[in-house]
Scaffold this active site. Structure first.
Site: not given
Length: 396
Positions: A160, A162, A267, A279, A286-287, A364
Site C-alpha cells: 500500500s 506505493g 481506482e 484497483e 487515502d485520496t 505521511r
C-alpha cells in the site's frame, strides 16, 4: 431494525478494527459517534486509531492464531479490516462461525492482494484493465517485463501507499524494480504484478458506498501520486458524462461482485471517454481524505453508517476541495509541526495531524485540506498552506 445499546454494556455494539492508521482513526471516531465500542489492532503500540479507541492490542495481523484468539475473546459485532496484510483464512473461518466481516471475508481475501482482484475484474467480470502478468521468481519477472514491454509498472501483489512500486523504462531498471518489489511488500518478498504502462489523461478514485438503501457514488476524486504514493487529491475531478457513466458502471460491477456494506475506493484510469479499472479497496481510501472538508458526510462517516446498516438517503457536496499529504522524511520519533497559526490563516483551510510516533525514511504524518469556489483555487490554497508549514525533525 438496527439497535445500538449503551456503550460498554451488555447491550452495546463492538467493532474490532484490524489496522489502526490514520484512516482507521477517523473510522473509530465516526463509529464512536453512534456509541460503538472500538477495539483497535496494529503491529505497533500507540498507532493513530489506538489513541482514540476504547481498547487496543499489538500483534501482526498475519498471525492468524493471535487474531482468532482476540476475536474469540472480544466477540465483536463487526470486524473491520483497515489494511491489506491480514490473515484472511482466519477471517473466513470466523465469518463461517457467525462473525461479521466488513464488507465480507471473501472481499477482504480478494482485495488483500492485487492478483485476486485483478483476476476477478479482468477474467471473471470482463472489466477493461491494463495488460498484466504475475511473476513468482526473478526469471518469471524478467520474462514478464519483456512480454508486457517497456515502460511497465511493477508492484508487489500486496502493498500500500506505493511501497515496492517501480516503473521499468529500460533494461537498467529491471534489477532495481525487482529488489524494490521484494523489499516493499507488506508480507515480505514474494509474487509481483507487471502491468503495461497506461498513457492516461488522469486517474480517479470513485468512492462507492454499498448500504441498506442501495449504492451511492460520490463525486470523482482526482489525485497526484509520487512513486505510487498519494500526495494531492481534489474533488470533483472534471469528467465527460460518458466517462463518468462508464466509471460508475465499472464501480457498480466490481463492488457488486465483492458484496457487503461499506465504502469502496475504486481506482480508475481515464483516457478520453475510455475507462480502465486499476484497483479497489473495500475500505476508506487515502485520496478520499478530501471528503473531510468537501461534503457533509466524509468517507469515514459513510463507511460507519453503511456498516451499521443505516440508510444514506443523500450526500450533500459542499464545494470544490483539495487535500495535500504532509510527508516527512528522516529517522526520528519526535516531530514538531510549526507555524500553524500562519498555515491556518486563510478561510476554509484545515489540518489533521495523525499522531504517528516514528519516521524511518519517509512517512505521511498529516494532511492539509482546503475548499474554494473552484478546484484550481482549492489546490492553490492548500499549496499555500503547505508552503507555510514548518516541520521540525528532531533527533532521537
Amino acid at each position: 431494525m438496527t439497535k445500538i445499546g449503551t456503550v460498554l454494556s451488555k447491550v452495546g455494539k463492538k467493532a474490532l478494527l484490524c489496522g489502526s492508521g490514520e484512516l482507521g482513526k477517523e473510522v473509530t471516531i465516526e463509529l464512536q459517534r453512534y456509541g460503538i465500542e472500538v477495539i483497535a489492532l496494529d503491529k505497533y503500540p500507540n498507532a493513530p486509531a489506538m489513541q482514540v479507541a476504547h481498547k487496543s492490542y499489538v500483534l501482526s495481523m498475519l498471525d492468524g492464531e493471535k487474531l482468532q484468539a482476540i476475536i474469540e475473546k472480544e466477540k465483536p459485532d463487526y470486524i473491520i479490516p483497515e489494511i491489506e496484510a491480514i490473515a484472511t483464512p482466519t477471517l473466513e473461518k470466523m465469518e463461517k462461525e457467525g462473525f461479521r466481516v466488513i464488507p465480507t471475508a471473501h472481499a477482504t481475501f480478494l482485495t488483500m492482494n492485487r492478483e485476486g482482484i485483478r483476476r476477478l475484474a479482468a477474467e471473471e467480470l470482463g472489466i477493461p484493465t491494463s495488460p498484466y502478468q504475475f511473476a513468482s521468481t526473478k526469471e518469471e519477472f524478467i520474462q514478464a517485463v519483456h512480454d508486457i514491454g517497456m515502460p511497465c509498472v511493477v508492484k508487489p501483489i500486496m502493498s500500500s501507499s506505493g511501497h515496492g512500486q517501480s516503473v521499468v523504462r529500460n533494461e537498467n531498471d529491471i534489477e532495481r524494480a525487482w529488489q524494490n518489489a521484494q523489499e516493499g511488500g507488506r508480507a515480505g518478498a514474494g509474487r509481483v504484478i507487471v502491468e503495461g504502462f497506461i498513457d492516461f489523461d488522469y486517474e480517479i478514485t470513485l468512492l462507492t458506498v454499498r448500504h441498506i438503501g442501495g449504492t451511492t457514488f460520490l463525486k470523482p476524486i482526482g489525485h497526484h501520486q509520487v512513486d505510487g504514493d498519494y500526495r494531492e487529491s481534489w474533488q470533483p475531478q472534471a469528467m465527460s458524462p460518458e466517462a463518468l457513466k462508464k466509471a460508475e458502471e465499472i464501480a457498480a460491477k466490481i463492488t457488486g461482485a465483492l458484496g457487503g456494506y461499506g465504502i469502496f475506493g475504486v481506482e480508475l484510469f481515464i483516457k478520453g471517454n475510455n475507462v480502465l479499472f486499476s484497483e479497489v479497496s473495500p475500505r476508506p481510501h487515502d485520496t478520499g481524505m478530501v471528503t473531510m472538508i468537501s461534503q457533509d458526510m466524509s468517507e469515514f462517516a459513510l463507511h460507519a453508517r453503511a456498516i451499521l446498516g443505516l440508510p444514506i438517503p443523500a450526500v450533500r457536496f459542499y464545494r470544490p476541495s483539495a487535500s495535500k499529504a504532509i510527508v516527512v522524511e528522516g529517522d526520528t520519533d519526535k516531530v514538531e509541526f510549526d507555524n500553524l497559526e500562519n498555515v491556518l490563516s486563510e478561510p476554509d483551510v484545515q489540518i489533521r495531524i495523525f499522531g504517528k510516533a516514528e519516521v524511518n525514511g519517509h512517512r505521511r504524518l498529516g494532511v492539509l485540506l482546503a475548499s474554494a469556489d473552484t478546484v484550481e483555487e482549492a489546490l492553490d490554497k492548500v499549496n499555500r498552506a503547505y508552503a507555510k508549514l514548518k516541520v521540525n525533525v528532531l533527533p532521537r
